[in-house]
Design a protein around this motif. Structure first.
Motif, PDB file in Angstrom:
ATOM      1  N   LEU A 146     -39.877  57.657   1.179  1.00  0.00           N
ATOM      2  CA  LEU A 146     -40.887  58.148   2.112  1.00  0.00           C
ATOM      3  C   LEU A 146     -42.303  57.787   1.665  1.00  0.00           C
ATOM      4  O   LEU A 146     -43.031  57.120   2.386  1.00  0.00           O
ATOM      5  N   HIS A 147     -42.683  58.255   0.468  1.00  0.00           N
ATOM      6  CA  HIS A 147     -43.974  57.836  -0.053  1.00  0.00           C
ATOM      7  C   HIS A 147     -44.025  58.049  -1.553  1.00  0.00           C
ATOM      8  O   HIS A 147     -43.188  58.753  -2.131  1.00  0.00           O
ATOM      9  N   ALA A 148     -45.005  57.400  -2.177  1.00  0.00           N
ATOM     10  CA  ALA A 148     -45.195  57.506  -3.624  1.00  0.00           C
ATOM     11  C   ALA A 148     -46.683  57.526  -3.923  1.00  0.00           C
ATOM     12  O   ALA A 148     -47.497  56.998  -3.145  1.00  0.00           O
ATOM     13  N   ASP A 186     -48.534  48.413 -10.613  1.00  0.00           N
ATOM     14  CA  ASP A 186     -47.319  47.588 -10.689  1.00  0.00           C
ATOM     15  C   ASP A 186     -46.064  48.433 -10.486  1.00  0.00           C
ATOM     16  O   ASP A 186     -45.164  48.063  -9.724  1.00  0.00           O
ATOM     17  N   LEU A 187     -46.014  49.588 -11.131  1.00  0.00           N
ATOM     18  CA  LEU A 187     -44.833  50.461 -11.017  1.00  0.00           C
ATOM     19  C   LEU A 187     -44.670  50.974  -9.589  1.00  0.00           C
ATOM     20  O   LEU A 187     -43.552  51.015  -9.058  1.00  0.00           O
ATOM     21  N   LEU A 188     -45.774  51.370  -8.968  1.00  0.00           N
ATOM     22  CA  LEU A 188     -45.720  51.873  -7.590  1.00  0.00           C
ATOM     23  C   LEU A 188     -45.135  50.813  -6.661  1.00  0.00           C
ATOM     24  O   LEU A 188     -44.210  51.094  -5.876  1.00  0.00           O
ATOM     25  N   ARG A 189     -45.645  49.624  -6.749  1.00  0.00           N
ATOM     26  CA  ARG A 189     -45.174  48.553  -5.859  1.00  0.00           C
ATOM     27  C   ARG A 189     -43.710  48.209  -6.143  1.00  0.00           C
ATOM     28  O   ARG A 189     -42.914  48.032  -5.212  1.00  0.00           O
ATOM     29  N   TRP A 190     -43.357  48.122  -7.401  1.00  0.00           N
ATOM     30  CA  TRP A 190     -41.985  47.789  -7.817  1.00  0.00           C
ATOM     31  C   TRP A 190     -40.985  48.821  -7.319  1.00  0.00           C
ATOM     32  O   TRP A 190     -39.937  48.486  -6.771  1.00  0.00           O
ATOM     33  N   ALA A 227     -42.199  52.964   4.140  1.00  0.00           N
ATOM     34  CA  ALA A 227     -42.726  53.935   3.178  1.00  0.00           C
ATOM     35  C   ALA A 227     -44.226  53.719   2.970  1.00  0.00           C
ATOM     36  O   ALA A 227     -44.790  52.687   3.355  1.00  0.00           O
ATOM     37  N   TYR A 228     -44.864  54.713   2.347  1.00  0.00           N
ATOM     38  CA  TYR A 228     -46.300  54.652   2.088  1.00  0.00           C
ATOM     39  C   TYR A 228     -46.572  54.867   0.603  1.00  0.00           C
ATOM     40  O   TYR A 228     -45.761  55.456  -0.126  1.00  0.00           O
ATOM     41  N   GLY A 229     -47.730  54.411   0.175  1.00  0.00           N
ATOM     42  CA  GLY A 229     -48.153  54.611  -1.201  1.00  0.00           C
ATOM     43  C   GLY A 229     -49.612  55.015  -1.261  1.00  0.00           C
ATOM     44  O   GLY A 229     -50.408  54.650  -0.389  1.00  0.00           O
ATOM     45  N   ILE A 230     -49.964  55.777  -2.289  1.00  0.00           N
ATOM     46  CA  ILE A 230     -51.339  56.187  -2.528  1.00  0.00           C
ATOM     47  C   ILE A 230     -51.696  55.850  -3.967  1.00  0.00           C
ATOM     48  O   ILE A 230     -50.917  56.116  -4.887  1.00  0.00           O
ATOM     49  N   VAL A 231     -52.869  55.248  -4.159  1.00  0.00           N
ATOM     50  CA  VAL A 231     -53.386  54.966  -5.500  1.00  0.00           C
ATOM     51  C   VAL A 231     -54.695  55.716  -5.688  1.00  0.00           C
ATOM     52  O   VAL A 231     -55.572  55.688  -4.813  1.00  0.00           O
ATOM     53  N   TYR A 247     -45.486  59.698  -8.745  1.00  0.00           N
ATOM     54  CA  TYR A 247     -44.594  60.529  -7.932  1.00  0.00           C
ATOM     55  C   TYR A 247     -43.836  59.627  -6.972  1.00  0.00           C
ATOM     56  O   TYR A 247     -44.419  58.708  -6.385  1.00  0.00           O
ATOM     57  N   ILE A 248     -42.548  59.913  -6.776  1.00  0.00           N
ATOM     58  CA  ILE A 248     -41.772  59.229  -5.749  1.00  0.00           C
ATOM     59  C   ILE A 248     -41.048  60.277  -4.920  1.00  0.00           C
ATOM     60  O   ILE A 248     -40.358  61.152  -5.465  1.00  0.00           O
ATOM     61  N   PHE A 249     -41.228  60.180  -3.607  1.00  0.00           N
ATOM     62  CA  PHE A 249     -40.622  61.122  -2.683  1.00  0.00           C
ATOM     63  C   PHE A 249     -39.677  60.384  -1.734  1.00  0.00           C
ATOM     64  O   PHE A 249     -40.086  59.450  -1.042  1.00  0.00           O
ATOM     65  N   GLY A 250     -38.415  60.809  -1.713  1.00  0.00           N
ATOM     66  CA  GLY A 250     -37.442  60.261  -0.786  1.00  0.00           C
ATOM     67  C   GLY A 250     -36.787  61.387   0.003  1.00  0.00           C
ATOM     68  O   GLY A 250     -36.971  62.566  -0.318  1.00  0.00           O
ATOM     69  N   GLU A 251     -35.999  61.049   1.001  1.00  0.00           N
ATOM     70  CA  GLU A 251     -35.371  62.093   1.812  1.00  0.00           C
ATOM     71  C   GLU A 251     -34.378  62.909   0.987  1.00  0.00           C
ATOM     72  O   GLU A 251     -34.109  64.072   1.312  1.00  0.00           O
ATOM     73  N   ASN A 252     -33.867  62.338  -0.112  1.00  0.00           N
ATOM     74  CA  ASN A 252     -32.880  63.044  -0.933  1.00  0.00           C
ATOM     75  C   ASN A 252     -33.314  63.220  -2.384  1.00  0.00           C
ATOM     76  O   ASN A 252     -32.488  63.563  -3.230  1.00  0.00           O
ATOM     77  N   GLY A 253     -34.583  62.970  -2.680  1.00  0.00           N
ATOM     78  CA  GLY A 253     -34.996  63.089  -4.073  1.00  0.00           C
ATOM     79  C   GLY A 253     -36.499  63.163  -4.251  1.00  0.00           C
ATOM     80  O   GLY A 253     -37.262  62.615  -3.447  1.00  0.00           O
ATOM     81  N   THR A 254     -36.914  63.872  -5.312  1.00  0.00           N
ATOM     82  CA  THR A 254     -38.318  63.985  -5.702  1.00  0.00           C
ATOM     83  C   THR A 254     -38.412  63.818  -7.207  1.00  0.00           C
ATOM     84  O   THR A 254     -37.702  64.502  -7.958  1.00  0.00           O
ATOM     85  N   VAL A 255     -39.286  62.910  -7.641  1.00  0.00           N
ATOM     86  CA  VAL A 255     -39.431  62.627  -9.069  1.00  0.00           C
ATOM     87  C   VAL A 255     -40.910  62.533  -9.418  1.00  0.00           C
ATOM     88  O   VAL A 255     -41.713  62.029  -8.631  1.00  0.00           O
ATOM     89  N   LYS A 256     -41.245  63.037 -10.609  1.00  0.00           N
ATOM     90  CA  LYS A 256     -42.581  62.856 -11.153  1.00  0.00           C
ATOM     91  C   LYS A 256     -42.472  62.385 -12.592  1.00  0.00           C
ATOM     92  O   LYS A 256     -41.832  63.011 -13.422  1.00  0.00           O
TER      93      LYS A 256
END
Length: 358
Positions: A146-148, A186-190, A227-231, A247-256
């Motif tokens: 969804l977004h990161a 780099d990590l966000l885009r990857w 998906a979207y990203g914010i820097v 942060y990475i947000f998906g429909e089935n997961g959230t990670v920081k």
């Protein structure tokens, strides 16, 4: 494997340590300032047979190393890389790979022509935390992404910039997004699938009037997968480095991932519940002494293996170009006050010279 280092400044100690830890045969160090070479010899107690150079072209001709690390000021990365590749030498290039997309493309094309391996030094990809997140991405555990967000909330003062006159200049460096923030960019885009459709950016120089480039950068990114990203990147945080988070947000997961250099997992929630947050936090935690982390050693190990097995390194020149492209797209959007479509074919930090002139 014969190894040499070009550029003995701030980051070179991590490269020398990684070379020693991977049992490379260090044959030479090079820097236009002899004192920098002498300091590294003393710090690592390097043997007398390691030669000292101020001219990297002589180093290449005389020593004929199999692997060279380029750790000079960013604006010189491209030309040195091209000269190394022309001589058939494999290279590790400190970030950013270059300061223009045209130079990055020349590196990629010349490396293919000469069958030379090029790795870009985005060492945080090797963090335990990042490797764990990448595994979850590749296994599809997030479901739809969804977004990161990537936050780099650091501090750099006049003492940092006065150590080297090239820092913060458009010709040799760029600002906080290009220098301090490009690892997390780099990590966000990857993580989010690499392919970007559109970027909206804003940059400014708020309190560092002694440098040319930005000390604050913000961006909104739209990926081709929806998906979207914010820097958010800054070197204005008082009084010292605060954090670097992803942060990475998906429909089935959230990670920081957090800590000094995205080296800790602080949130780990997945719908499948196949692992426990506390166990993951404990197992994939690292506590590096500084923001450079522990990634140089495994990056070197991977590059050595790539050379021996004639395969691509884990972090390629193309990966380096993608991170560079995103930073330049943010610069371009901010300068033109409009959204920028990707891919970009031509863009350079030089294009923004005079941007924040008071």
């Amino acid at each position: 494997m014969k190894y040499a280092l070009i550029g003995c400044g701030r980051i070179s100690v991590n490269h020398i340590a990684a070379a020693l830890e991977n049992n490379l045969d260090i044959v030479a160090l090079c820097d236009v300032i002899p004192k920098n070479v002498e300091e590294k010899f003393e710090k690592f107690n390097l043997p007398e047979h390691v030669n000292k150079y101020i001219d990297y072209k002589k180093l290449i001709d005389i020593e004929k190393p199999e692997l060279i690390a380029i750790c000079t000021e960013s604006g010189n990365h491209a030309q040195i890389a091209l000269d190394c590749i022309e001589a058939g030498v494999n290279i590790i290039i400190e970030k950013p790979i270059a300061l223009s997309l045209e130079d990055a493309d020349r590196i990629i094309e010349k490396a293919k022509e000469m069958n030379v391996k090029v790795a870009t030094c985005h060492q945080n990809r090797f963090n335990r935390s990042i490797q764990k997140i990448r595994e979850a991405i590749e296994r599809g555990r997030f479901g739809r992404l969804l977004h990161a967000t990537a936050h780099i909330r650091w501090n750099r003062g006049e003492d940092y910039y006065s150590q080297a006159t090239w820092r913060g200049t458009w010709e040799q460096d760029g600002g906080t997004l290009m220098n301090q923030c490009i690892h997390n960019i780099d990590l966000l885009r990857w993580m989010m699938g690499d392919e970007i459709v559109e970027v909206v950016g804003m940059t400014d120089n708020l309190i560092h009037d002694y440098i040319e480039a930005e000390d604050l950068g913000m961006a909104l990114i739209r990926f081709s997968n929806g998906a979207y990203g914010i820097v958010e990147g800054t070197t204005n945080v008082f009084p010292k480095n605060l954090e670097e988070t992803l942060y990475i947000f998906g429909e089935n997961g959230t990670v920081k991932a957090g800590g000094k250099s995205v080296n800790l997992i602080e949130e780990w929630q997945f719908k499948d519940r196949i692992d426990d947050l506390e166990e993951v936090k404990e197992k994939y935690c690292e506590n590096p002494p500084n923001v450079y982390g522990f990634g140089h050693k495994p990056l070197y190990a991977d590059m050595i293996d790539a050379i021996k097995k004639d395969r691509d390194p884990y972090v390629t020149a193309e990966d380096g170009r993608k991170a560079l492209e995103l930073v330049l797209a943010i610069y371009k959007s901010s300068a033109e006050k409009k959204s920028v479509k990707l891919p970009l074919e031509k863009c350079s930090t030089i294009d923004f010279k005079g941007r924040f002139r008071k």
